[in-house]
Design an enzyme around this catalytic site. Sequence first.
Site, PDB file in Angstrom:
ATOM      1  N   LYS A  43      37.820  40.897  34.798  1.00 36.96           N
ATOM      2  CA  LYS A  43      37.399  39.813  33.905  1.00 36.96           C
ATOM      3  C   LYS A  43      36.596  40.352  32.725  1.00 36.96           C
ATOM      4  O   LYS A  43      36.659  39.795  31.637  1.00 36.96           O
ATOM      5  CB  LYS A  43      36.616  38.750  34.680  1.00 36.96           C
ATOM      6  N   LYS A  63      48.192  39.187  39.071  1.00 33.73           N
ATOM      7  CA  LYS A  63      48.183  37.944  39.854  1.00 33.73           C
ATOM      8  C   LYS A  63      48.332  36.744  38.926  1.00 33.73           C
ATOM      9  O   LYS A  63      47.915  36.784  37.775  1.00 33.73           O
ATOM     10  CB  LYS A  63      46.888  37.917  40.682  1.00 33.73           C
ATOM     11  N   LYS A  97      45.061  30.894  36.470  1.00 37.81           N
ATOM     12  CA  LYS A  97      45.047  29.699  35.614  1.00 37.81           C
ATOM     13  C   LYS A  97      44.473  29.985  34.234  1.00 37.81           C
ATOM     14  O   LYS A  97      44.738  29.244  33.294  1.00 37.81           O
ATOM     15  CB  LYS A  97      44.323  28.541  36.306  1.00 37.81           C
TER      16      LYS A  97
HETATM   17  N1  AQP Z   1      47.834  34.071  42.364  1.00 33.67           N
HETATM   18  C1  AQP Z   1      47.279  33.649  43.480  1.00 33.67           C
HETATM   19  N2  AQP Z   1      47.949  33.717  44.648  1.00 33.67           N
HETATM   20  C2  AQP Z   1      47.382  33.262  45.786  1.00 33.67           C
HETATM   21  N3  AQP Z   1      46.156  32.744  45.853  1.00 33.67           N
HETATM   22  C3  AQP Z   1      45.454  32.651  44.721  1.00 33.67           C
HETATM   23  N4  AQP Z   1      44.221  32.185  44.445  1.00 33.67           N
HETATM   24  C4  AQP Z   1      43.976  32.317  43.132  1.00 33.67           C
HETATM   25  N5  AQP Z   1      45.039  32.861  42.517  1.00 33.67           N
HETATM   26  C5  AQP Z   1      45.966  33.090  43.475  1.00 33.67           C
HETATM   27  C6  AQP Z   1      43.329  31.612  45.436  1.00 33.67           C
HETATM   28  O1  AQP Z   1      42.881  30.364  44.931  1.00 33.67           O
HETATM   29  C7  AQP Z   1      41.566  30.127  45.394  1.00 33.67           C
HETATM   30  C8  AQP Z   1      40.742  29.576  44.292  1.00 33.67           C
HETATM   31  O2  AQP Z   1      40.643  30.496  43.269  1.00 33.67           O
HETATM   32  P1  AQP Z   1      39.560  30.270  42.140  1.00 33.67           P
HETATM   33  O3  AQP Z   1      39.977  29.217  41.228  1.00 33.67           O
HETATM   34  O4  AQP Z   1      38.222  30.052  42.762  1.00 33.67           O
HETATM   35  O5  AQP Z   1      39.448  31.646  41.433  1.00 33.67           O
HETATM   36  P2  AQP Z   1      40.484  32.744  41.135  1.00 33.67           P
HETATM   37  O6  AQP Z   1      40.878  33.458  42.391  1.00 33.67           O
HETATM   38  O7  AQP Z   1      39.856  33.594  40.079  1.00 33.67           O
HETATM   39  O8  AQP Z   1      41.726  31.926  40.582  1.00 33.67           O
HETATM   40  P3  AQP Z   1      42.434  32.059  39.203  1.00 33.67           P
HETATM   41  O9  AQP Z   1      43.554  31.087  39.166  1.00 33.67           O
HETATM   42  O10 AQP Z   1      42.759  33.491  38.914  1.00 33.67           O
HETATM   43  O11 AQP Z   1      41.300  31.527  38.243  1.00 33.67           O
HETATM   44  P4  AQP Z   1      40.724  32.183  36.944  1.00 33.67           P
HETATM   45  O12 AQP Z   1      41.914  32.479  36.076  1.00 33.67           O
HETATM   46  O13 AQP Z   1      39.810  31.139  36.352  1.00 33.67           O
HETATM   47  O14 AQP Z   1      39.989  33.415  37.369  1.00 33.67           O
HETATM   48  C9  AQP Z   1      41.046  31.414  46.011  1.00 33.67           C
HETATM   49  O15 AQP Z   1      41.030  31.263  47.425  1.00 33.67           O
HETATM   50  C10 AQP Z   1      42.058  32.436  45.607  1.00 33.67           C
HETATM   51  O16 AQP Z   1      42.226  33.424  46.619  1.00 33.67           O
END
Ligand code: AQP
Length: 337
Positions: A117, A200, A203
């Site tokens: 990040k 990965k 969002k």
């Molecule tokens: N690509 C993924 N595949 C499977 N699981 C995923 N998770 C996130 N991306 C994937 C799971 O979603 C839960 C919530 O995630 P989060 O929103 O708290 O944070 P994150 O993991 O950082 O998700 P994003 O989508 O990548 O958000 P941003 O872009 O804002 O950082 C977690 O249980 C995670 O494992």
Amino acid sequence: MQEEAIKKKLFSAVQPSGAVTIGNYIGAIRNFAQLQDAYDCIYAVADLHAITVRQEASALRRNTLELIALFIACGVDPEKCILFVQSHVPAHCELTWVLNTITYPGELSRMTQFKDKSARHAENVNMGLMDYPVLMASDILLYQAALVPVGADQKQHLELTRDLALRFNNRYGDTFTVPEPYILKESGAKIMSLADPSKKMSKSDENVNAFITMSDDRDTVIRKFKKAVTDSDAEVRFDIENKPGVSNLLTIYHAFTGKSIAEAEKEFAGKGYGDFKLAVGETVADALIPIQAEKARLLKDKDFLNGVMKRGAENAYRIARKTLSKVYRKVGFYSGE
Ligand code: AQP
């Protein structure tokens, strides 16, 4: 005497940092409803975490409400679980401060997510971004959660949570339950970007074609799958190393249909990538429609959603306060009583 089985506590959260993707759904949200009968589940919308990356205030507010509605639309029952917004329970920040005093900067700067990040948001490498795992540890430890369902991407953070719990317990006496990862049976809990299958699906990705959101309409879902990066041969076969794009699509197809990867490979044997991508796109789009309809219905009833959040925060605070009082006593804060 009637014996009541004591259920283990389970905690998980999702950030309202954008439109929730099918990665968040497959890796987290869709499992939440399945866990709510067997465990005492506590689910949060992690808005304190979300602001570690710049958010537009109005979008953050809207995403928070939408995420509460999405949880419920995906089967999370607020009568069975505690469902709340993280910033409504100040104990998360209060415990973070205490845990910060037993956390070393080196262990935070080593975290993969912090490095990723920081690289992605080079203009805003803030202390909150670095402290993210300590806030996450507080989320979990406040509720004495025994289990935390984690996607592969969050394992490192859970390890730190366990280290901090043990460190605190060793220094001040038994205070926190040391949580275990709840490994989901599903293989391939990690969904990759459609535009770059080495990354990965996230969002907050700048490329909207990299992810499918839970609110994308049918045409958008199909269009994005048609554009998904695959490879130059034409065989639908699961091989993460050599065919990461196709393998990711097979994983998504498996997640939405329940068909095994082997069955899916057989189904698409001899067919071109065009047919394969279209089938995956249609399957996902069809699965999203009832969830979208239920979410839209819930969003029309803001009083209901506000009530869920209010009750959730009160119930969460009741548990969190107990842990925090114990922590304050152990570290030596004078209570005035
Ligand atoms: N690509 C993924 N595949 C499977 N699981 C995923 N998770 C996130 N991306 C994937 C799971 O979603 C839960 C919530 O995630 P989060 O929103 O708290 O944070 P994150 O993991 O950082 O998700 P994003 O989508 O990548 O958000 P941003 O872009 O804002 O950082 C977690 O249980 C995670 O494992």
